[in-house]
Design a protein around this motif. Structure first.
Motif, PDB file in Angstrom:
ATOM      1  N   LEU A   1      -8.681  60.358  -1.531  1.00  0.00           N
ATOM      2  CA  LEU A   1      -9.215  58.971  -1.154  1.00  0.00           C
ATOM      3  C   LEU A   1      -7.972  58.654   0.410  1.00  0.00           C
ATOM      4  CD1 LEU A   1     -11.383  56.049  -1.677  1.00  0.00           C
ATOM      5  CD2 LEU A   1      -9.925  55.276  -3.200  1.00  0.00           C
ATOM      6  N   PRO A   2      -8.861  57.986   1.312  1.00  0.00           N
ATOM      7  CA  PRO A   2      -7.495  57.434   2.502  1.00  0.00           C
ATOM      8  C   PRO A   2      -7.342  55.902   1.834  1.00  0.00           C
ATOM      9  CG  PRO A   2      -9.451  57.902   2.798  1.00  0.00           C
ATOM     10  CD  PRO A   2      -9.987  58.452   1.824  1.00  0.00           C
ATOM     11  N   GLU A   3      -6.051  55.094   2.100  1.00  0.00           N
ATOM     12  CA  GLU A   3      -5.464  54.652   1.314  1.00  0.00           C
ATOM     13  C   GLU A   3      -5.451  54.942   0.334  1.00  0.00           C
ATOM     14  OE1 GLU A   3      -6.154  50.471   2.929  1.00  0.00           O
ATOM     15  OE2 GLU A   3      -5.941  51.076   4.807  1.00  0.00           O
ATOM     16  N   LYS A   4      -5.606  55.579  -1.100  1.00  0.00           N
ATOM     17  CA  LYS A   4      -5.522  55.810  -2.221  1.00  0.00           C
ATOM     18  C   LYS A   4      -4.837  54.790  -3.125  1.00  0.00           C
ATOM     19  CE  LYS A   4      -3.840  60.141  -4.004  1.00  0.00           C
ATOM     20  NZ  LYS A   4      -2.701  60.214  -4.795  1.00  0.00           N
ATOM     21  N   ASP A   5      -3.443  55.140  -2.667  1.00  0.00           N
ATOM     22  CA  ASP A   5      -2.243  54.243  -3.263  1.00  0.00           C
ATOM     23  C   ASP A   5      -2.335  52.393  -3.246  1.00  0.00           C
ATOM     24  OD1 ASP A   5      -1.413  57.101  -3.194  1.00  0.00           O
ATOM     25  OD2 ASP A   5       0.156  57.502  -2.249  1.00  0.00           O
ATOM     26  N   ILE A   6      -3.911  52.268  -2.469  1.00  0.00           N
ATOM     27  CA  ILE A   6      -3.706  50.490  -2.542  1.00  0.00           C
ATOM     28  C   ILE A   6      -4.589  50.169  -3.339  1.00  0.00           C
ATOM     29  CG2 ILE A   6      -4.246  48.836  -0.264  1.00  0.00           C
ATOM     30  CD1 ILE A   6      -1.818  50.405   0.591  1.00  0.00           C
ATOM     31  N   CYS A   7      -3.455  49.178  -3.697  1.00  0.00           N
ATOM     32  CA  CYS A   7      -4.169  48.785  -5.021  1.00  0.00           C
ATOM     33  C   CYS A   7      -5.790  48.067  -4.980  1.00  0.00           C
ATOM     34  CB  CYS A   7      -4.061  47.192  -5.317  1.00  0.00           C
ATOM     35  SG  CYS A   7      -4.004  46.130  -6.633  1.00  0.00           S
ATOM     36  N   CYS A   8      -6.441  48.286  -5.659  1.00  0.00           N
ATOM     37  CA  CYS A   8      -7.863  48.249  -6.173  1.00  0.00           C
ATOM     38  C   CYS A   8      -8.444  46.688  -5.730  1.00  0.00           C
ATOM     39  CB  CYS A   8      -9.189  49.239  -7.034  1.00  0.00           C
ATOM     40  SG  CYS A   8      -8.362  48.461  -8.553  1.00  0.00           S
ATOM     41  N   GLY A   9      -7.454  45.719  -6.399  1.00  0.00           N
ATOM     42  CA  GLY A   9      -7.577  44.439  -6.177  1.00  0.00           C
ATOM     43  C   GLY A   9      -7.756  44.132  -7.590  1.00  0.00           C
ATOM     44  N   SER A  10      -8.000  45.251  -8.653  1.00  0.00           N
ATOM     45  CA  SER A  10      -8.417  44.122  -9.703  1.00  0.00           C
ATOM     46  C   SER A  10      -6.694  43.581 -10.893  1.00  0.00           C
ATOM     47  CB  SER A  10      -8.882  45.769 -10.532  1.00  0.00           C
ATOM     48  OG  SER A  10      -8.469  45.720 -12.096  1.00  0.00           O
ATOM     49  N   ALA A  11      -6.079  44.078 -10.903  1.00  0.00           N
ATOM     50  CA  ALA A  11      -4.964  43.973 -10.905  1.00  0.00           C
ATOM     51  C   ALA A  11      -4.457  42.257 -12.091  1.00  0.00           C
ATOM     52  CB  ALA A  11      -3.636  43.397 -10.329  1.00  0.00           C
ATOM     53  N   GLY A  12      -4.765  43.257 -13.779  1.00  0.00           N
ATOM     54  CA  GLY A  12      -4.811  42.612 -14.402  1.00  0.00           C
ATOM     55  C   GLY A  12      -6.418  41.085 -14.369  1.00  0.00           C
ATOM     56  N   ILE A  13      -5.728  39.939 -14.175  1.00  0.00           N
ATOM     57  CA  ILE A  13      -6.963  39.438 -14.352  1.00  0.00           C
ATOM     58  C   ILE A  13      -7.084  38.336 -12.979  1.00  0.00           C
ATOM     59  CG2 ILE A  13      -6.639  38.583 -17.230  1.00  0.00           C
ATOM     60  CD1 ILE A  13      -5.138  35.955 -15.441  1.00  0.00           C
ATOM     61  N   TYR A  14      -6.657  39.210 -12.020  1.00  0.00           N
ATOM     62  CA  TYR A  14      -6.733  39.272 -11.010  1.00  0.00           C
ATOM     63  C   TYR A  14      -8.068  38.425 -10.458  1.00  0.00           C
ATOM     64  CZ  TYR A  14      -5.073  38.661  -5.717  1.00  0.00           C
ATOM     65  OH  TYR A  14      -4.778  38.165  -4.698  1.00  0.00           O
ATOM     66  N   ASN A  15      -9.071  39.754 -10.792  1.00  0.00           N
ATOM     67  CA  ASN A  15     -10.154  39.361 -10.220  1.00  0.00           C
ATOM     68  C   ASN A  15     -10.752  38.797 -10.384  1.00  0.00           C
ATOM     69  OD1 ASN A  15      -9.985  40.994 -12.725  1.00  0.00           O
ATOM     70  ND2 ASN A  15     -11.544  42.537 -11.382  1.00  0.00           N
ATOM     71  N   ILE A  16     -10.040  38.111 -11.860  1.00  0.00           N
ATOM     72  CA  ILE A  16     -10.971  36.775 -11.971  1.00  0.00           C
ATOM     73  C   ILE A  16     -10.500  35.106 -11.681  1.00  0.00           C
ATOM     74  CG2 ILE A  16     -11.459  35.656 -14.193  1.00  0.00           C
ATOM     75  CD1 ILE A  16     -11.344  38.036 -15.535  1.00  0.00           C
ATOM     76  N   VAL A  17      -8.988  35.242 -11.736  1.00  0.00           N
ATOM     77  CA  VAL A  17      -8.158  33.732 -11.061  1.00  0.00           C
ATOM     78  C   VAL A  17      -8.105  34.347  -9.836  1.00  0.00           C
ATOM     79  CG1 VAL A  17      -5.972  32.939 -10.929  1.00  0.00           C
ATOM     80  CG2 VAL A  17      -6.377  34.381 -12.479  1.00  0.00           C
ATOM     81  N   ASN A  18      -7.941  35.285  -9.084  1.00  0.00           N
ATOM     82  CA  ASN A  18      -7.960  35.192  -7.535  1.00  0.00           C
ATOM     83  C   ASN A  18      -9.500  36.036  -6.663  1.00  0.00           C
ATOM     84  OD1 ASN A  18      -5.733  33.441  -7.059  1.00  0.00           O
ATOM     85  ND2 ASN A  18      -4.890  35.750  -7.895  1.00  0.00           N
ATOM     86  N   TYR A  19     -10.158  35.501  -7.161  1.00  0.00           N
ATOM     87  CA  TYR A  19     -11.858  36.816  -7.366  1.00  0.00           C
ATOM     88  C   TYR A  19     -11.387  36.884  -5.721  1.00  0.00           C
ATOM     89  CZ  TYR A  19     -16.987  37.578  -7.232  1.00  0.00           C
ATOM     90  OH  TYR A  19     -17.652  38.242  -6.813  1.00  0.00           O
ATOM     91  N   GLU A  20     -12.013  35.717  -4.497  1.00  0.00           N
ATOM     92  CA  GLU A  20     -12.415  35.772  -3.161  1.00  0.00           C
ATOM     93  C   GLU A  20     -11.472  36.949  -2.597  1.00  0.00           C
ATOM     94  OE1 GLU A  20     -12.785  32.313  -1.386  1.00  0.00           O
ATOM     95  OE2 GLU A  20     -14.782  32.416  -2.324  1.00  0.00           O
ATOM     96  N   ALA A  21     -10.085  37.045  -3.022  1.00  0.00           N
ATOM     97  CA  ALA A  21      -8.796  37.526  -2.428  1.00  0.00           C
ATOM     98  C   ALA A  21      -9.843  38.835  -2.885  1.00  0.00           C
ATOM     99  CB  ALA A  21      -7.569  37.292  -2.024  1.00  0.00           C
ATOM    100  N   SER A  22      -9.732  39.430  -4.385  1.00  0.00           N
ATOM    101  CA  SER A  22      -9.710  40.303  -4.702  1.00  0.00           C
ATOM    102  C   SER A  22     -10.696  41.229  -4.437  1.00  0.00           C
ATOM    103  CB  SER A  22      -9.957  40.217  -6.674  1.00  0.00           C
ATOM    104  OG  SER A  22     -10.718  41.230  -7.238  1.00  0.00           O
ATOM    105  N   MET A  23     -12.222  40.589  -3.524  1.00  0.00           N
ATOM    106  CA  MET A  23     -13.481  40.880  -3.412  1.00  0.00           C
ATOM    107  C   MET A  23     -12.934  41.924  -1.773  1.00  0.00           C
ATOM    108  SD  MET A  23     -15.102  41.551  -5.819  1.00  0.00           S
ATOM    109  CE  MET A  23     -14.108  41.183  -6.928  1.00  0.00           C
TER     110      MET A  23
END
Lengths: 469, 418
Positions: free
Chosen positions: B338-360
């Protein structure tokens, strides 16, 4: 400033304007060790927005500091007089490829590695390869006329730019050059702009020339018992009838530092100096060419040759060179990285001077770099929290420049003069030479609003790393 | 220089950063936001400026809050800057200086009290019964929730919490492994834990249930609640010390990273640092064990697959190659990078709930790469990433063409373990 800020906010629709402390702090540095707070950050997304910013800066009499990813080692983009930092890193996506012309148009924020990647997808190559190419923007490369290892065979950034769009100091948009390799119509403003460090105009678009990508590469490592012989080897190789794509050099301190943490098969740390040679071209030609290199070098006293048997071993050998920068900081957290260039024939003499300076000042002074074109990186590794050591480093840097100039060299081969090398400008130019350059600056930016405080030293300015409090 | 802050923030470590910028292309928030303050170099500089009085603590908030803590920057850093330590001290100092965020309050409620966990299981179980699911979906009840919670709820898999008893003391085995189940993992993916244990047992390994294990403390640690994180660490160390096992294995990139850093967490605690070091030596990700085993991969999986690594599995546990080694051995599987495989998917614990827009934004970037490869299978190594990838697939309306599976599920299928 407040009025200017509001006006900028109105003017930039797609871009971004900020004067939050977090943003100002984040554009107060680059990869050098300078620190200057700007007043406003602008991230333009079009030529039109750049024009508006320039006109407003004129109206409010505020300087503009263009910037890419902030990987400059000479302090090039630092906002020394405050004002506006014009950050191009957001405008990273305007790319047009003219496949059949072997040309590419790019916006200033495009990352150099992306240009490499796109060119390669067409079987083409954009040769300049500064070691920061995975981070640096093309705008920064143009401003500093960046180099890299491959420049030995292919030349530097300015050799691959055929056209520019420029926003002038008064906010006009002009074009220089075009989309042809040959173009002698009028003054060559393209070449004047490249390497002018953002002091003459703001580049908003560049037309880059691409070349066919060589099919294959082959690598050899040469280990020498003696530093001076390794310097002579460079001239020998270049006169053997073969032009390698890269000839890199590292002294024993660099190799030791790398091998102490990353042992690499076949590479021993008993050599005084190591050269890495890369050839590129057709695989059949490479075999024959490498034989010539081997024969040439084996004739030299105390030279051991390792020819990489495959791609894997080649990348292992290159690993030594790649790891030099990170490995040498184990000597200390502050790295003063110079990029002086000397004529190839003078490399052995320059090495002798470096050894003398290292002993005289008792500093961690190491040398590596692009030996093939005489562009060397003497690096002083120190700690900026120790003022007495910085004092010594100050003197050592001055000595390095003196040695290089004496041998017919120059202050900077690829990083630019920026902020930190300007005190030495009069060592390389005389009054008339400097006056000529100042005349150009005055004609194109009469109010000194484009990246002021760079290239030209202030009156009686001298080089200081430590400021007395 | 603020003397109080210099003690609390890792000011010395900031000097290891030579500001070369090599971290910029590795940072998910820099790639999506394109602002220097959202890069590792920017954040390190802000911490330094805060100590030097050039910036105030509130100037750090946005930059630090939006860091995913994925620590990919540490992996690419040429000068070995300990970003994790700098970041951790900043989170901690900011926490002291403001009220706890509601979200982190909710999380600690869930994680520290078993009854809350049980309640959550029950609620989710109810949601996933066909009747309730239909009722909730048809009445659009979820739409009244903020996007972030609604979308997460929609992708949560049915809760399966059936503890498998694995302690079989009478069997003689060569290797003995203690299994760490994790709380979120065991709530949503207990089947994956069960499969992992079955695969190990099928390969002649004795698996022991470490009965008093508790939450690994990762979320508390990341929220700057160091005391709570330390208490949980000590409980887990004590729990494992009761058993004589060769390895302590888990299938959760994030939790594994938390466990493997107990020695760092307790380094100033003279009573516990030695015990923590012994504990840490045993912690292994399941993929490392798989890679060491001669897996009985009999079944073909005829699919084009990509692997989305867990950041903490790579950047903290230093497990890079093992999962791919295992994936490449599977018959029939066409593995693509996968290109940029090693870059985070944006989940990061509860990040995708606390920082929803940034995560999306980060997830959307990830999904453009996924769509380029057109896989039929996304392989994950951590439940958080797993859920995030499910959400990405759903957002792109690709549920019918792309499956998301944990590496344990894939290996189970290939080994014929059910």
């Amino acid at each position: 400033m407040e009025e200017l800020f509001v006006a900028l906010q109105d003017a930039l629709k797609k871009g971004h304007v900020s004067k939050e402390v977090a943003d100002l702090s984040s554009y107060s540095y680059d990869a050098s060790f300078g620190e200057y707070m700007p007043d406003i950050i602008c991230q333009p997304m079009s030529t039109d927005e750049v024009v508006k910013i320039v006109k407003l800066s004129n109206q409010f009499d505020v300087p503009i500091y263009p910037r890419g990813s902030g990987t400059s080692l000479s302090g090039g983009p630092l906002p020394v007089n405050g004002g506006i930092v014009l950050d191009f890193s957001r405008w990273d996506n305007d790319i047009t490829v003219y496949e059949d012309d072997l040309m590419m148009d790019v916006s200033p924020g495009v990352i150099t590695a992306k240009i490499h990647e796109i060119a390669e997808s067409y079987g083409l190559m954009y040769p300049p390869d500064p070691s920061s190419s995975s981070i640096s923007t093309i705008g920064g490369n143009l401003a500093e006329n960046a180099g890299g290892p491959r420049c030995l065979k292919y030349g530097v950034t300015k050799d691959y730019v055929v056209g520019l769009e420029i926003v002038t100091a008064n906010g006009d948009v002009i074009r220089s050059g075009g989309r042809t390799v040959k173009n002698v119509t009028g003054y060559d403003m393209t070449k004047l702009m490249i390497g002018s460090e953002g002091t003459l105009g703001i580049i908003t678009k560049a037309t880059l020339q691409l070349i066919p990508k060589p099919i294959d590469t082959k690598t050899a490592m040469l280990q020498f018992d003696d530093f001076v012989t390794s310097g002579r080897a460079v001239s020998k190789i270049l006169r053997s009838g073969i032009l390698p794509s890269k000839i890199e050099i590292m002294d024993k301190y660099c190799v030791d530092a790398v091998l102490s943490t990353h042992p690499i098969e076949h590479v021993t740390n008993d050599a005084e100096s190591v050269l890495l040679v890369e050839l590129d071209g057709h695989p059949l030609a490479l075999e024959a060419e490498m034989k010539v290199i081997e024969e040439t070098c084996q004739a030299l006293p105390g030279c051991k040759v390792i020819v990489a048997r495959d791609k894997h071993q080649a990348s292992e050998l290159w690993e030594v060179r790649k790891l030099v920068s990170p490995a040498i900081v184990k000597f200390g957290p502050t790295k003063i990285s110079e990029d002086t260039s000397v004529p190839v024939s003078q490399i052995p003499e320059f090495f002798k001077s470096i050894e003398r300076i290292r002993q005289e000042f008792d500093l961690n002074l190491v040398v590596f770099g692009h030996a093939g074109d005489g562009n060397l990186h003497p690096n002083i590794i120190t700690d900026k929290r120790k003022p007495e050591e910085l004092k010594k480093a100050e003197q050592a840097v001055a000595e390095i420049f003196k040695a290089s100039l004496k041998l017919g060299g120059t202050l900077s081969g690829e990083h630019g003069i920026g902020l930190f090398k300007k005190p030495f400008m009069y060592n390389e130019f005389d009054e008339a030479g400097m006056a000529f350059m100042k005349g150009v600056k005055k004609a194109l930016d009469p109010n000194n609003r484009l990246n002021p405080g760079k290239i030209f030293p202030d009156e009686n300015e001298r080089f200081v790393l430590v400021h007395d409090e | 220089m603020t003397s109080e802050l210099i003690k609390k923030l890792d000011y010395d470590a900031t000097f290891d950063c030579v500001q070369c910028g090599f971290c910029l292309p590795s940072c998910p928030t820099y790639l999506t936001m394109k602002e220097e303050k959202h890069s590792p170099r920017g954040r390190i500089n802000l911490v330094k400026y805060a100590v030097e009085g050039k910036a105030k603590l509130k100037d750090l908030e946005e930059a630090i809050d939006l860091c995913l803590g994925c620590r990919q920057c540490e992996t690419v850093c040429p000068t070995n800057v300990q970003y994790g330590d700098i970041y951790e001290t900043a989170v901690s100092v900011l926490r002291e200086n403001r009220n706890k965020k509601l979200d982190s309050k909710i999380m600690s409620l869930f994680l520290e009290r078993n009854y809350m966990l049980t309640l959550m299981y029950k609620g989710l179980k109810l949601y996933h019964t066909p009747f309730m699911y239909k009722a909730i979906t048809n009445t659009k009840m979820l739409d009244i929730l903020p996007d972030r919670l609604g979308n997460m709820a929609k992708i949560l898999p049915p809760v399966k919490k059936q503890k498998n008893h694995v302690n079989k003391p009478f069997r003689t085995k060569k290797t003995t492994i203690g299994f760490f189940r994790g709380c979120m993992m065991d709530a949503f993916f207990s089947n994956i834990n069960d499969l992992a244990i079955k695969i190990l047992e099928a390969h002649d390994i004795q698996v022991v249930e470490i009965s008093q294990q508790t939450c690994c403390g990762a979320l508390q640690h990341h929220a700057g609640e160091m005391d709570k994180a330390k208490t949980l660490a000590k409980m887990n160390i004590e729990a494992l010390e009761k058993y004589d096992v060769d390895y302590y294995v888990n299938a959760i990139g994030g939790c594994g990273a938390s466990l493997i850093e107990y020695d760092h967490l307790l380094r100033h605690d003279d009573k516990w640092n030695k015990r923590a070091e012994q504990f840490v030596e045993k912690v292994k990700d399941i993929s490392v064990i798989f890679d060491q085993l001669d897996l009985n991969l009999t079944n073909e999986i005829n699919k084009k697959a990509i692997y989305q690594p867990s950041c903490h599995l790579q950047n903290v546990q230093q497990v890079f190659k093992e999962p791919e080694n295992v994936i490449r051995q599977i018959k029939g599987l066409e593995y693509k990078i996968l290109p940029e495989k090693d870059i985070c998917c944006g989940s990061a614990g509860i990040y995708n709930i606390v920082n929803y827009e940034a995560s999306m934004d980060i997830l959307n970037r990830k999904m453009t790469h996924v769509k380029k490869v057109e896989p039929q299978l996304i392989i994950t190594s951590n439940p958080g990433c797993h859920l995030q990838m499910l959400l990405g697939v759903k957002n792109e309306n690709l549920e019918h063409t792309i499956e998301v599976k944990h590496i344990v599920e894939v290996v189970a299928e290939a080994c014929g373990v059910e």
